[in-house]
Each structure stands twice: as C-alpha cells, then as structure tokens.
Design a protein around this motif. Structure first.
Motif, short mmCIF file in Angstrom:
data_model
loop_
_atom_site.label_atom_id
_atom_site.label_comp_id
_atom_site.label_asym_id
_atom_site.label_seq_id
_atom_site.Cartn_x
_atom_site.Cartn_y
_atom_site.Cartn_z
N GLN A 144 0.84 -1.21 0.00
CA GLN A 144 0.00 0.00 0.00
C GLN A 144 0.87 1.26 0.00
O GLN A 144 0.57 2.24 -0.68
CB GLN A 144 -0.94 -0.01 1.21
CG GLN A 144 -2.05 1.03 1.12
CD GLN A 144 -2.87 0.89 -0.17
OE1 GLN A 144 -3.39 -0.19 -0.46
NE2 GLN A 144 -2.97 1.96 -0.95
N GLU A 145 1.98 1.22 0.77
CA GLU A 145 2.87 2.40 0.83
C GLU A 145 3.50 2.68 -0.53
O GLU A 145 3.58 3.84 -0.94
CB GLU A 145 3.94 2.20 1.91
CG GLU A 145 3.35 2.26 3.31
CD GLU A 145 4.39 2.55 4.39
OE1 GLU A 145 5.52 2.94 4.05
OE2 GLU A 145 4.04 2.37 5.57
N VAL A 146 3.96 1.64 -1.25
CA VAL A 146 4.55 1.93 -2.57
C VAL A 146 3.47 2.35 -3.57
O VAL A 146 3.71 3.20 -4.43
CB VAL A 146 5.44 0.79 -3.13
CG1 VAL A 146 6.68 0.58 -2.28
CG2 VAL A 146 4.68 -0.51 -3.32
N LYS A 147 2.27 1.79 -3.42
CA LYS A 147 1.16 2.24 -4.30
C LYS A 147 0.85 3.71 -4.04
O LYS A 147 0.65 4.49 -4.97
CB LYS A 147 -0.11 1.41 -4.04
CG LYS A 147 -0.11 0.06 -4.73
CD LYS A 147 -1.47 -0.63 -4.54
CE LYS A 147 -1.51 -1.94 -5.31
NZ LYS A 147 -2.73 -2.72 -5.02
N ASP A 148 0.80 4.09 -2.75
CA ASP A 148 0.50 5.49 -2.41
C ASP A 148 1.57 6.43 -2.98
O ASP A 148 1.30 7.60 -3.22
CB ASP A 148 0.41 5.68 -0.89
CG ASP A 148 -0.83 4.99 -0.31
OD1 ASP A 148 -1.73 4.61 -1.10
OD2 ASP A 148 -0.89 4.82 0.93
N ALA A 149 2.78 5.90 -3.15
CA ALA A 149 3.86 6.71 -3.73
C ALA A 149 3.86 6.65 -5.25
O ALA A 149 4.77 7.17 -5.90
CB ALA A 149 5.21 6.24 -3.18
N GLY A 150 2.86 5.96 -5.85
CA GLY A 150 2.69 5.98 -7.30
C GLY A 150 2.98 4.67 -8.00
O GLY A 150 2.71 4.54 -9.19
#
Ligand code: PRP
Ligand code: URA
Length: 208
Positions: A144-150
């Motif tokens: 989720q954190e890497v998705k939130d970063a794009g």
C-alpha cells in the motif's frame, strides 16, 4: 494475482539448509543471498526490453536492452535487507528505497517507522523484498505504501510464504505479482510460519 514459486533442485537444497536450526548465521546469510539470486532471476522476467543495435566482431545485429528507467528495490526492514545484495548483483543500477516496519508481538499488526522511496516510482518496476510472508499484514501495508507513492508495476519477493499471507494479499492487492521460494503449511498461534525457518531478521542479523 500472479504467483510464481521456485521449483528447482538448487532452491530445494538451499531452502532445506536455510530452514535447519543448526545453520549458523554466516551460512544463513550466504544462503539468503544465493536463494535471492534465484528469486531475482524469476522476479525480473517481467522487465521490458527494447531493440539495441550492436556490432559483434563479425557483423551487426539487433540485441535487446532493458528500457531506460531503472527498477526500484524496496526492502522491508530489517529482514528484507538480506535480499538486496542479490538483486543489486543482477540489477546494478537499480534504485533502492526502504520501508521500516516491525510486527507487534501481541497484535501481529505491522508498525511502520520509516519510509524513503526513489523518485518516479510510477515509471519503474518495483520489487518489494521481504523474506517472510506470514499473516501478510506487513507485506500488505508495504505494498500500500509503494502504491500510495505511485507504484503500479509491483512484485513482492519472499523466501517463504504461509497460505494465510497469500490469501490476505489476494484480497488486499489482487493486481500484485508474487515470487516465492516456497509455500509452507500454516501459521502457529504466534504468527510464525510452520515449518518455516524461525525469525528471519534474527537469523540474518545474529540477534537471537
Ligand atoms: C518479519 C518479516 C516480515 C514480517 C512478516 O519481520 O520480515 O516483515 O515479520 O509477518 P507478517 O506477514 O505477519 O506481517 P519482523 O516484524 O520480525 O521485523 P524484523 O524484520 O525487523 O525482524
Ligand atoms: N516473521 C519471521 O521472521 N518468521 C515467521 O515465521 C513469521 C514472521
């Protein structure tokens, strides 16, 4: 969700050594790097290439080159660091981000404490590295954190997974690719993988 599990005599042999309780830290580290190389070969099958005209000593030919944008490696601290040398060996120009997270012993929920990503994650193949996929809480949060970063093109790489962790990721991130060394039987009541290998971070860093 796409799941790839290593099926190779070398992987089976190295995994058995890695699991053995008598394996000392020095051997545990080198086995993690060796298995990491096999996982990296599988994980990077998705990388895009483009035509690259080269000249051998005899004639011209069209070779293939990786496209310009370097991949990103994102180890989940601590244990994910054990897989970084293998991936950098094959992808020496990769950028490296970090996610700091530990699993609370009572709730088994991930507690994030650090995050640092290279720029333009949206344009890179992103490899999230964490040797153990147990309840899946840490991996789900890291993805989720890497998705939130794009990030869009995301592969999780783990040495051992529990069925419970795979099911959790299938629910939370159906678009994910996962590359695994093995899928084990189940979790125990403390959230450890059975038969597993114990605490990966402790065995890599000698903090047992
Ligand atoms: C381990 C492992 C994963 C997590 C897996 O880390 O490296 O990050 O547990 O468990 P989960 O799937 O149930 O979330 P740990 O919390 O022990 O931290 P460490 O790497 O710092 O030892
Ligand atoms: N984390 C580990 O290091 N090992 C397990 O079995 C579960 C979570």
């Amino acid at each position: 969700m796409q799941i790839i599990v290593l099926d190779h005599p070398l992987a089976h042999h190295k995994l058995a050594l890695l699991r053995d309780r008598r394996t000392p830290v020095i051997l545990f580290r080198s086995l993690t790097i060796e298995l990491g190389l096999m996982l990296a070969v599988e994980a990077t099958r998705n990388l895009a290439t483009e035509a690259w005209e080269i000249e051998t000593p005899l004639e011209k030919m069209d070779g293939q080159a990786l496209t310009k944008m370097d991949p990103a490696l994102v180890p989940v601290l601590r244990a994910g660091l054990g897989l970084v040398p293998s991936f950098l060996k094959l992808l020496p120009t990769a950028k490296v981000g970090h996610i700091g997270m530990y699993r609370d012993h009572a709730s088994l929920k991930p507690v994030p404490y650090y995050r640092n990503f290279p720029p333009m994650l949206d344009a890179r193949a992103v490899y999230v590295l964490d040797p153990m996929l147990a309840t899946g809480g840490s991996a789900s949060e890291a993805i989720q954190e890497v998705k939130d970063a794009g990030a869009k093109d995301i592969t999780l790489v783990s040495v051992i997974a529990a069925p419970e962790g795979i099911a959790r990721l299938e629910k939370d991130h159906p678009d994910l690719r996962i590359v695994l060394g093995a899928v084990d039987r189940e979790l125990n009541k403390n959230g450890y993988i059975l038969p597993g290998l114990g605490d990966a971070g402790d065995r890599i860093f000698g903090t047992i």
